[in-house]
Design a protein around this motif. Structure first.
Motif, PDB file in Angstrom:
ATOM      1  N   SER A   4      15.788 -13.303  -5.074  1.00  0.00           N
ATOM      2  CA  SER A   4      15.736 -13.175  -3.305  1.00  0.00           C
ATOM      3  C   SER A   4      15.085 -14.312  -2.742  1.00  0.00           C
ATOM      4  CB  SER A   4      15.044 -11.730  -3.471  1.00  0.00           C
ATOM      5  OG  SER A   4      13.792 -11.632  -3.490  1.00  0.00           O
ATOM      6  N   ARG A  33      16.355  -6.416   3.349  1.00  0.00           N
ATOM      7  CA  ARG A  33      15.900  -5.300   2.495  1.00  0.00           C
ATOM      8  C   ARG A  33      15.749  -4.201   3.168  1.00  0.00           C
ATOM      9  NH1 ARG A  33      11.733  -8.966  -0.797  1.00  0.00           N
ATOM     10  NH2 ARG A  33      11.446  -9.320   1.517  1.00  0.00           N
ATOM     11  N   ILE A  93      20.692 -10.006  -0.848  1.00  0.00           N
ATOM     12  CA  ILE A  93      19.696  -9.014  -1.189  1.00  0.00           C
ATOM     13  C   ILE A  93      19.726  -7.786  -0.290  1.00  0.00           C
ATOM     14  CG2 ILE A  93      18.612 -11.147  -1.996  1.00  0.00           C
ATOM     15  CD1 ILE A  93      16.672 -11.256   0.715  1.00  0.00           C
ATOM     16  N   ALA A  94      19.062  -6.899  -0.962  1.00  0.00           N
ATOM     17  CA  ALA A  94      19.235  -5.480  -0.636  1.00  0.00           C
ATOM     18  C   ALA A  94      17.767  -4.726  -0.944  1.00  0.00           C
ATOM     19  CB  ALA A  94      20.340  -4.675  -0.834  1.00  0.00           C
ATOM     20  N   SER A  95      17.731  -3.582  -0.863  1.00  0.00           N
ATOM     21  CA  SER A  95      16.612  -2.612  -1.461  1.00  0.00           C
ATOM     22  C   SER A  95      16.966  -1.186  -1.646  1.00  0.00           C
ATOM     23  CB  SER A  95      15.538  -2.540  -0.806  1.00  0.00           C
ATOM     24  OG  SER A  95      15.523  -1.916   0.320  1.00  0.00           O
ATOM     25  N   THR A 102      13.546  -4.478  -4.340  1.00  0.00           N
ATOM     26  CA  THR A 102      14.558  -5.370  -3.873  1.00  0.00           C
ATOM     27  C   THR A 102      15.595  -5.215  -4.931  1.00  0.00           C
ATOM     28  OG1 THR A 102      12.761  -7.016  -3.176  1.00  0.00           O
ATOM     29  CG2 THR A 102      15.175  -7.933  -3.698  1.00  0.00           C
TER      30      THR A 102
END
Ligand code: ASP
Ligand code: MG
Length: 281
Positions: free
Chosen positions: A123, A150, A190-192, A198
């Motif tokens: 990330s 995120r 990227i995300a969460s 993450t």
């Protein structure tokens, strides 16, 4: 509202980032609102993965690789900064790099690299490129809201290939757009998860992030900026007479990407198909 996505080669150096900034500025003269999604600087995700493998193998040279990556980012900042005061970003970058080093040191000590830790490590690429570009735009007189992806893209916990929770993500996008900003800039890929840990959407996933943003925002168009001139009839490295197609259906694009056309990441088509948003390459 349009969503623009710039891939790794478009943000690979200070010079390329400057071109992105010019494109975004010229777009802003026509479009009222823009969401810009960027990849990590070209090659950086691979470098992060190589570096984490070295750490996992107990090879101390991982540390030198971190220095090299940090230098690449600081060099871009210094080249872009001129009179802008962009250097003020350097302590933030140092802090992010220190976190990365801590993570890698953990991998080095336990010789274990879980997909969860790996997502956290990779990330770093999108975080750095998006922070640099956003700060550069702000310092060159264009108000730009940096968005931590995120906090917007919610996924499950399938680290390294996480599935998007569209309900939460779309609600987050709506909330984001209630703000006044005209220009949003964020890292793709990227995300969460629901605990805020993450995650990533899979290699090449920045196109997908852009499509998710376009669909959630009800954008008029999704533009993917890349280093080839649109979708060609064949791979121009293999077929010299390949030419650019004027248009194609979503289904054709879906088929081409599934059968290996590198120009679009396969999951990208679905969100724009469902929302009937034109996709321009
Ligand atoms: N940086 C990520 C990758 O190299 C995501 C992307 O560029 O689309 O896979
Ligand atoms: Mg790509």
């Amino acid at each position: 509202m349009k969503v623009l996505k710039f891939g790794g080669s478009s943000v690979a150096s200070a010079e390329r980032m400057n071109s992105v900034s010019e494109i975004v500025k010229s777009k802003l003269r026509k479009d009222k609102r823009l969401i810009v999604v960027v990849s990590a600087m070209g090659g950086l995700t691979d470098q992060l993965l190589d570096c984490s493998t070295l750490a996992q193998q107990g090879n101390k040279s991982y540390s030198k690789k971190i220095d090299e990556m940090f230098e690449r980012h600081t060099e871009a900042v210094l080249q872009l900064s001129g009179e802008t005061g962009l250097q003020r970003l350097l302590p933030t970058m140092q802090e992010k790099t220190d976190n990365l080093r801590d993570l890698m040191h953990g991998v080095f000590l336990v010789h274990e690299l879980s997909p969860r830790v790996q997502d956290c490590i990779v990330s770093y690429g999108e975080l750095m490129s998006s922070l640099i570009l956003s700060d550069f735009m702000n310092h060159s007189g264009v108000e730009c809201k940096w968005v931590d992806s995120r906090n917007v893209l919610r996924t499950n916990s399938d680290f390294s290939a996480a599935k998007v929770d569209f309900k939460t993500t779309n609600a987050n996008i709506k909330k984001l757009l209630r703000g006044k900003a005209k220009l949003f800039l964020m890292g793709g890929f990227i995300a969460s998860n629901e605990d805020g840990v993450t995650t990533t959407l899979g290699r090449g996933g920045s196109d997908y992030t852009a499509a998710i943003m376009a669909s959630g925002a009800g954008a008029d168009e999704l533009e993917i900026w890349t280093d080839v001139n649109g979708v060609l009839t064949a791979d121009p490295r293999k077929v010299s007479k390949a030419f650019t197609l004027d248009s194609m259906t979503y289904e054709e694009a879906l088929e081409m990407s599934h059968f290996g056309a590198k120009v679009i990441h396969p999951p990208t088509i679905q969100p724009v198909l469902e929302s009937n948003i034109p996709l321009r390459i």
